[in-house]
Design an enzyme around this catalytic site. Structure first.
Site, short mmCIF file in Angstrom:
data_model
loop_
_atom_site.label_atom_id
_atom_site.label_comp_id
_atom_site.label_asym_id
_atom_site.label_seq_id
_atom_site.Cartn_x
_atom_site.Cartn_y
_atom_site.Cartn_z
N TYR A 33 -6.60 -9.26 0.55
CA TYR A 33 -7.45 -8.79 -0.54
C TYR A 33 -8.65 -9.68 -0.71
CZ TYR A 33 -5.72 -12.46 -3.71
OH TYR A 33 -5.44 -13.67 -4.31
N ARG A 52 -14.80 -13.42 4.89
CA ARG A 52 -13.42 -13.93 4.74
C ARG A 52 -12.40 -12.81 4.92
NH1 ARG A 52 -11.84 -17.06 -0.61
NH2 ARG A 52 -12.10 -14.95 -1.44
N ARG A 100 10.68 1.03 7.24
CA ARG A 100 10.81 -0.41 7.01
C ARG A 100 11.37 -1.14 8.23
NH1 ARG A 100 14.11 -4.42 5.12
NH2 ARG A 100 13.05 -5.98 3.86
N LYS A 147 -5.86 -14.72 2.99
CA LYS A 147 -5.80 -14.28 1.59
C LYS A 147 -4.90 -13.05 1.48
CE LYS A 147 -8.94 -13.62 -2.37
NZ LYS A 147 -8.37 -14.54 -3.34
N GLU A 179 -4.61 -27.30 -4.05
CA GLU A 179 -5.55 -26.49 -4.85
C GLU A 179 -4.84 -25.99 -6.09
OE1 GLU A 179 -6.60 -22.91 -2.58
OE2 GLU A 179 -4.62 -22.94 -1.65
N LEU A 204 -6.89 -22.02 0.47
CA LEU A 204 -7.78 -20.87 0.67
C LEU A 204 -9.22 -21.38 0.75
CD1 LEU A 204 -7.85 -17.72 0.79
CD2 LEU A 204 -8.68 -17.84 -1.55
N1 PLP Z 1 -7.51 -20.86 -3.93
C1 PLP Z 1 -6.63 -19.88 -4.20
C2 PLP Z 1 -5.19 -20.11 -3.95
C3 PLP Z 1 -7.08 -18.64 -4.72
O1 PLP Z 1 -6.20 -17.67 -4.99
C4 PLP Z 1 -8.47 -18.47 -4.98
C5 PLP Z 1 -8.98 -17.20 -5.50
O2 PLP Z 1 -8.28 -16.25 -5.70
C6 PLP Z 1 -9.34 -19.53 -4.69
C7 PLP Z 1 -8.83 -20.71 -4.16
C8 PLP Z 1 -10.82 -19.41 -4.95
O3 PLP Z 1 -11.42 -18.59 -4.00
P1 PLP Z 1 -12.79 -17.82 -4.36
O4 PLP Z 1 -13.75 -18.86 -4.78
O5 PLP Z 1 -13.16 -17.17 -3.08
O6 PLP Z 1 -12.45 -16.86 -5.45
#
Ligand code: PLP
Length: 284
Positions: A33, A52, A100, A147, A179, A204
Site C-alpha cells: 500500500y 516506492r 487458499r 510496505k 522507527e 520503511l
Molecule cells: N515507518 C513506518 C513503519 C511506516 O508505517 C511509515 C508510514 O506509514 C513511515 C515510516 C513513514 O513513511 P512515509 O513518510 O512514506 O509516510
C-alpha cells in the site's frame, strides 16, 4: 461516512464496495500500500510514492492493474469525487483472489482499492503539543522496507503505548531504535545534527524522511544517517517523527523522560514549517 471509493475499476459508494473472501490481501496480507498526503487538493510527492510502490511490488513479484498514469488519474478522480482538499489517499494493491495456498498462485488478477481520508494535517493538535513515546521491542518481520499491509505488530505496539498513557511507540532492536509504529524516528543532538537511522531492511524508507533530509540539507542543516539508542534520544536536544500524515511532529517525552523543557523544540518547529512550505510549493 459517505465516501466514494475505488474498487477494481469502479468508483462506488463505500457501503457498496466489496472484495472476495479469497483475496490474498485479506487471507495472507499479500498486499502492498501507499498513503499519499493531500494539501490544497493536490498530491504531495506522488512520484515518490509511485517509486516506492514499484519497489514493494517488485519485492513480492506483484503487478498492478493500472500503469502510473492510470494510478495518478484514479487518485485525482477520488479527490474530485470526494471534494478532498486536505487529508490522504490510501491505495492498496493485492495479489487478488485465489484458492487458499501458501504458494503464490500461478495466475491471479491483481486487485486495486483506494479511498480518501479527510484530516487536518497542518493544524494538527499533536504538532502543537508534541507526542510522548515509549520504547518497545521490535516484534515485526525482517522486511520492513516492503510496505505490506501486514501491520498487526505496529498495531499491537501502538495499543501498548496507548494503554501506558503514551501516544506512540518507538521500536528497539539490538539496542537501537529502528522507527516508530507508523513513522520514522529522529533526534537532534546538542550540537545541532539531525539524526535518523540509515536505510536498510530494518525500516520503511519513508517518503517524508527523504524529503525532510533534502530540505534540511538545502537549508544548511547537518543530517546524519546512523542508528541511535533510547538513552541517546533521551539526552538529545529535540526529537521528532516523520510520516505522510504526521509531516514533522515533535516528540516531547521518551519512556517518561521529558526532552529539554518538555515542549516542542525550535529546530523541529522550523523543520515542520520548511517541510510544509516545500510540500505545498511542489504538490501537484
Ligand atoms: N515507518 C513506518 C513503519 C511506516 O508505517 C511509515 C508510514 O506509514 C513511515 C515510516 C513513514 O513513511 P512515509 O513518510 O512514506 O509516510
Amino acid at each position: 461516512m459517505n465516501r466514494i471509493v475505488y474498487v477494481n475499476g469502479d468508483y462506488l459508494p463505500e457501503a457498496d464496495a466489496k472484495i472476495s473472501v479469497f483475496d490474498r490481501g485479506f487471507l495472507f496480507a499479500d498486499a502492498v500500500y501507499e498513503v499519499t498526503s493531500v494539501l490544497d487538493g493536490r498530491l504531495v510527492d506522488f512520484p515518490g510514492h509511485l517509486a516506492r510502490l514499484h519497489r514493494s511490488l517488485g519485492a513480492l513479484e506483484l503487478t498492478t492493474p493500472l500503469d502510473d498514469a492510470g494510478l495518478e488519474e484514479m487518485h485525482r478522480e477520488l479527490l474530485k469525487r470526494n471534494r478532498l482538499t486536505e487529508g490522504a489517499v490510501y491505495m492498496q494493491v493485492t495479489r487478488g483472489a485465489a484458492d487458499r495456498d501458501f504458494a503464490y498462485p500461478a495466475s491471479s488478477e491483481p486487485g486495486l482499492v483506494a479511498f480518501t481520508q479527510a484530516k487536518a494535517l497542518i493544524e494538527s493538535p499533536t504538532a502543537a503539543k508534541g507526542i510522548r513515546v515509549i520504547s518497545v521491542q521490535d516484534i515485526r518481520w525482517a522486511r520492513r522496507d516492503i510496505k505490506t499491509t501486514q501491520l498487526l505488530g505496529p498495531s499491537m505496539c501502538k495499543m501498548i503505548a496507548k494503554k501506558a498513557g503514551a501516544d506512540d511507540a518507538w521500536f528497539v532492536e539490538e539496542g537501537f531504535v529502528t522507527e516508530g509504529t507508523s513513522n520514522n524516528a529522529w533526534i537532534i543532538t546538542a550540537d545541532g545534527a539531525i539524526v535518523t537511522r540509515n536505510l536498510s531492511a530494518a525500516i520503511l524508507h519513508g517518503i517524508t524522511r527523504a524529503a525532510v533530509m533534502t530540505y534540511a540539507e538545502a537549508a544548511g542543516m547537518r543530517v546524519e544517517e546512523r542508528p541511535f539508542t533510547i538513552a541517546e534520544a533521551q539526552g538529545a536536544a529535540e526529537a521528532f517523527i516523520t510520516s505522510a500524515s504526521a509531516f514533522v511532529t515533535p516528540v516531547v517525552e521518551i519512556d517518561g523522560v521529558p526532552l529539554g523543557d518538555g515542549a516542542p523544540g525550535p529546530v523541529t518547529k522550523r523543520l515542520r514549517e520548511l517541510y510544509i512550505a516545500e510540500s505545498r510549493a511542489r504538490a501537484s
